[in-house]
Design a protein around this motif. Structure first.
Motif, PDB file in Angstrom:
ATOM      1  N   ASP A  20       0.842  -1.196   0.000  1.00 27.69           N
ATOM      2  CA  ASP A  20       0.000   0.000   0.000  1.00 27.69           C
ATOM      3  C   ASP A  20       0.877   1.245   0.000  1.00 27.69           C
ATOM      4  N   ILE A  21       0.356   2.324  -0.593  1.00 26.53           N
ATOM      5  CA  ILE A  21       1.035   3.629  -0.622  1.00 26.53           C
ATOM      6  C   ILE A  21      -0.002   4.708  -0.356  1.00 26.53           C
ATOM      7  N   LYS A  22       0.353   5.671   0.487  1.00 29.61           N
ATOM      8  CA  LYS A  22      -0.491   6.831   0.727  1.00 29.61           C
ATOM      9  C   LYS A  22       0.350   8.097   0.623  1.00 29.61           C
ATOM     10  N   ILE A  23      -0.260   9.202   0.185  1.00 26.02           N
ATOM     11  CA  ILE A  23       0.415  10.493   0.018  1.00 26.02           C
ATOM     12  C   ILE A  23      -0.288  11.529   0.881  1.00 26.02           C
ATOM     13  N   ASN A  24       0.484  12.414   1.513  1.00 29.05           N
ATOM     14  CA  ASN A  24      -0.132  13.434   2.371  1.00 29.05           C
ATOM     15  C   ASN A  24      -0.780  14.524   1.520  1.00 29.05           C
ATOM     16  N   ARG A  25      -1.557  15.376   2.165  1.00 32.24           N
ATOM     17  CA  ARG A  25      -2.340  16.383   1.436  1.00 32.24           C
ATOM     18  C   ARG A  25      -1.473  17.386   0.694  1.00 32.24           C
ATOM     19  N   ALA A  26      -0.304  17.712   1.230  1.00 30.05           N
ATOM     20  CA  ALA A  26       0.565  18.724   0.610  1.00 30.05           C
ATOM     21  C   ALA A  26       1.430  18.148  -0.505  1.00 30.05           C
ATOM     22  N   ASP A  27       1.322  16.855  -0.771  1.00 31.21           N
ATOM     23  CA  ASP A  27       2.125  16.182  -1.806  1.00 31.21           C
ATOM     24  C   ASP A  27       3.621  16.254  -1.523  1.00 31.21           C
ATOM     25  N   ALA A  57       5.224  10.637   1.082  1.00 26.41           N
ATOM     26  CA  ALA A  57       4.481   9.412   0.788  1.00 26.41           C
ATOM     27  C   ALA A  57       4.918   8.348   1.777  1.00 26.41           C
ATOM     28  N   VAL A  58       3.992   7.470   2.139  1.00 27.57           N
ATOM     29  CA  VAL A  58       4.323   6.359   3.021  1.00 27.57           C
ATOM     30  C   VAL A  58       3.994   5.061   2.295  1.00 27.57           C
ATOM     31  N   SER A  59       4.927   4.112   2.343  1.00 25.02           N
ATOM     32  CA  SER A  59       4.742   2.820   1.684  1.00 25.02           C
ATOM     33  C   SER A  59       4.867   1.700   2.715  1.00 25.02           C
ATOM     34  N   ALA A  60       3.965   0.717   2.616  1.00 25.66           N
ATOM     35  CA  ALA A  60       3.962  -0.422   3.528  1.00 25.66           C
ATOM     36  C   ALA A  60       4.304  -1.678   2.744  1.00 25.66           C
ATOM     37  N   SER A  61       5.127  -2.536   3.320  1.00 28.01           N
ATOM     38  CA  SER A  61       5.630  -3.707   2.595  1.00 28.01           C
ATOM     39  C   SER A  61       5.427  -4.989   3.374  1.00 28.01           C
ATOM     40  N   TYR A  62       5.415  -6.095   2.629  1.00 34.11           N
ATOM     41  CA  TYR A  62       5.311  -7.414   3.245  1.00 34.11           C
ATOM     42  C   TYR A  62       6.546  -7.766   4.072  1.00 34.11           C
ATOM     43  N   ASP A  63       7.635  -7.037   3.877  1.00 36.66           N
ATOM     44  CA  ASP A  63       8.864  -7.375   4.614  1.00 36.66           C
ATOM     45  C   ASP A  63       8.874  -6.832   6.037  1.00 36.66           C
ATOM     46  N   PHE A 112       2.998  -6.090   6.490  1.00 30.61           N
ATOM     47  CA  PHE A 112       2.063  -4.971   6.432  1.00 30.61           C
ATOM     48  C   PHE A 112       1.131  -5.126   5.227  1.00 30.61           C
ATOM     49  N   LYS A 113      -0.172  -4.920   5.467  1.00 27.24           N
ATOM     50  CA  LYS A 113      -1.161  -5.031   4.401  1.00 27.24           C
ATOM     51  C   LYS A 113      -1.711  -3.679   3.968  1.00 27.24           C
ATOM     52  N   GLN A 114      -1.835  -2.747   4.919  1.00 26.96           N
ATOM     53  CA  GLN A 114      -2.342  -1.427   4.554  1.00 26.96           C
ATOM     54  C   GLN A 114      -1.891  -0.391   5.574  1.00 26.96           C
ATOM     55  N   VAL A 115      -1.794   0.852   5.091  1.00 21.87           N
ATOM     56  CA  VAL A 115      -1.404   1.982   5.930  1.00 21.87           C
ATOM     57  C   VAL A 115      -2.306   3.160   5.576  1.00 21.87           C
TER      58      VAL A 115
END
Length: 634
Positions: free
Chosen positions: A467-474, A477-483, A506-509
């Protein structure tokens, strides 16, 4: 105590179950699971643990919920007064049968006797009795009194696994069971609580019988077989009579057979064929093909039209004369990997599955657009904030963008990742896209009108990016991994700001709306709060007792969040208290993703069985505001 989430609507048909209809058959769909009620106004079908009752014209839905595991069979009585449903359960446990009153949609009786699985159910013609058949681990026939809910008599059906039971049309004491290799007629003495049987003499004919129907006079029975032909037997003499159709076999067997008012036969086959076969000459009169294996055929009262359901989650409306199928309903029939709403728009949403992306209307639950890439699986889908494209990641390593109205390919990023694009997040200004791959790499792409250029490749993860999420100000970014790593990136300098480690996949953030904290979940069944300033774990909740937690979604105000996973439960939590106040049960497969509509009115969950459940957000949650407890100025 957790309160029950209100189910608003479902999109789906025939959730996966583990009914074994005949020897060596694979895991399949609910056979004869689509029923047209005798009032000709409602269709009834199971979806996971829920029975859906849908009005044909208004498309309004009502739900019967009383099972705690997947429904394996349903049946409706002759007048439509009663509805019966049976379920599967775990090895060694009893499987419930529930009798419902259709007018009030209330449970009348809950019957417990069979173990592991309810294979088949049948009402007597006078609606006094219900016959039930257990699965291969139980293999017992039981006749129940509907008024009292008591078992009147029962008998093992033998070592030859039985697949279906049916009452005669004019007797409440005579029944027929069909088996893997044979047929058996039963005569029940309900006063003395005894039951006797007689095997049908089939001569040299050996077939695996899958379905049956009895003519109105109770003289003949017609049986569908795994071989793809129809066997006719005389019920009076318990003898084989003839076999058909002439010079024709339906590949992949016959799943359902019905008798028309003129005596002709209507069959649904595993190869997607719907055919009308003449009674006198056993010749195919008319035929049509539909998508998927035909699992249900349900006739109107006058036998002029019928509904047909298939294993690929489609429902067709047909006439019995020429059999020209008209598509009425569609849904995914494989695991749904992702769900997305357009920016600040709650009227539609998109889902992606095995080889397609589908866009749905929230109010009508109808499919608006289907984007197919045959032979490929879509892992993730997003709407760009400007509404000009639908972004998607595929297992061939490409990022594809499609036009939202026509579904035509807008652009593609070839070789975005070596082994598949597993996560995507577009920036809010629609100028860049951050992607994650199966190999653990995170890449940043600059999106232009004509070209898509890779801006940076970030190689810190050692496992699949989930999963990847980006903050409002661009800016981050935060990425979550199976590791077991979760990394916050600086999108301007392309460097790592912080790394969070945990012994989990990690499955989701998700970001908390004020972006001071992160929520993560994964294979350790925990939901963890993280401080974005120092990367420390603040709080850890038990998200589930039995299975991995795969999905998270948070409300706009950040006061509540929703989780779901392998326990098949939707849980609605209070963020500050860390307490689950609501739960929703209905999915028959693992919950893969959850989304909250932008107007916060609905929670949409998708699962491995291909079903979409739309839950009503409780009014208390909708009305909550983050600043409610703040002191008011005079």
């Amino acid at each position: 105590m957790e309160q029950e989430l209100e189910l608003s609507a479902v999109i789906g048909f025939q959730g996966i179950n583990f009914t074994r209809k005949c020897i060596n058959s694979p895991v399949g769909k609910v056979i004869s699971g689509l029923l047209l009620h005798p009032d000709n106004e409602h269709i009834i079908y199971p979806l996971g643990t829920t029975i859906v009752v849908r009005h044909i014209i208004s498309r309004s839905q009502q739900f019967l919920r009383g099972h705690d595991n997947d429904i394996s069979v349903i049946s409706v009585s002759n007048t439509g007064k009663y509805l019966a449903s049976g379920q599967k359960t775990h090895m060694g446990f009893q499987a419930d049968i529930i009798i419902w009153d259709f007018d009030s949609l209330q449970m009348i009786q809950r019957l417990k006797l069979h173990k592991v699985l309810i294979q088949s159910l049948a009402f007597s013609h006078n609606e006094k009795y219900l016959a039930s058949l257990g699965g291969q681990d139980d293999n017992t026939l039981v006749i129940w009194d509907i008024a009292t809910g008591k078992a009147l008599c029962g008998n093992p059906v033998g070592t030859n696994t039985a697949n279906q039971i049916t009452f005669f049309n004019n007797s409440d004491s005579r029944l027929l069971t069909i088996h893997n290799y044979g047929l058996r007629l039963w005569n029940a003495d309900l006063v003395n609580k005894k039951i006797q049987y007689q095997d049908v003499n089939m001569g040299s004919i050996k077939r695996i019988f899958t379905c049956c129907t009895i003519d109105p006079s109770d003289q003949l029975a017609f049986l569908g077989t795994r071989t793809g032909d129809i066997v006719e037997i005389s019920l009076d003499r318990a003898l084989f009579k003839r076999i058909g159709p002439v010079k024709r076999l339906f590949s992949q067997g016959i799943n359902c057979v019905n008798l028309l008012s003129n005596g002709d036969l209507l069959v649904g086959a595993g190869d997607g064929s719907i055919a009308k076969i003449g009674f006198k000459d056993m010749l195919v009169k008319s035929e049509a093909k539909v998508m998927g294996s035909v699992t249900s055929v349900s006739l109107t009262a006058d036998s002029t039209h019928f509904f047909a359901g298939t294993s690929k989650a489609t429902i067709y409306w047909c006439d019995t004369d020429k059999i020209n199928p008209e598509l009425r309903n569609t849904c995914h029939y494989e695991r749904i990997n992702s769900i997305a709403f357009p920016y600040e728009y709650s009227e539609l949403f998109a889902t992606c599955s095995l080889n397609d992306i589908r866009v749905w209307n929230m109010k009508t639950r109808q499919e608006l657009l289907r984007i197919e890439v045959p032979g490929l699986e879509c892992f993730c889908v997003h709407f760009m904030n400007d509404g000009k494209s639908i972004l998607s990641g595929w297992n061939d390593g490409k990022v594809r963008a499609f036009l939202p109205q026509s579904g035509k390919l807008f652009y593609a990023i070839n070789d975005a990742h070596n082994h598949g694009v597993t996560a995507l997040a577009p920036t809010n200004n629609c100028q860049r896209v951050v992607s994650g791959g199966m190999e653990g790499e995170v890449r940043i792409w600059r999106i232009g009108k004509q070209t898509q250029v890779m801006e940076a490749s970030l190689k810190e993860h050692r496992g699949r990016v989930a999963d990847i999420k980006i903050n409002r100000a661009d800016t981050q970014a935060v990425s979550a991994s199976y590791d077991g790593s979760c990394i916050i990136w600086d999108l301007k300098t392309h460097t790592r700001i912080m790394c969070l480690f945990e012994s989990t996949m990690f499955k989701q953030v998700v970001y908390h709306p004020d972006e001071s904290q992160l929520l993560t979940t994964g294979s350790d069944r925990k939901i963890t709060y993280w401080d974005c300033f120092d990367g420390q774990a603040i709080r850890m909740l038990d998200g589930s007792d039995t299975g991995e937690v795969n999905a998270l979604a948070i409300t706009k105000q950040g006061e509540h969040f929703v989780s779901g996973g392998e326990d098949k439960k939707i849980k609605l939590w209070d963020y500050d208290e860390g307490i689950s106040y609501y739960q929703g049960l209905g999915h028959s497969g693992n919950i893969t993703r959850i989304a909250i509509s932008p107007d916060q009115r609905f929670i949409v969950s998708v699962g491995a069985e291909g079903a979409i459940f739309i839950w009503h957000t409780p009014d208390r949650i909708q009305n909550s505001m983050a600043d409610r407890d703040m002191p008011q100025r005079n």
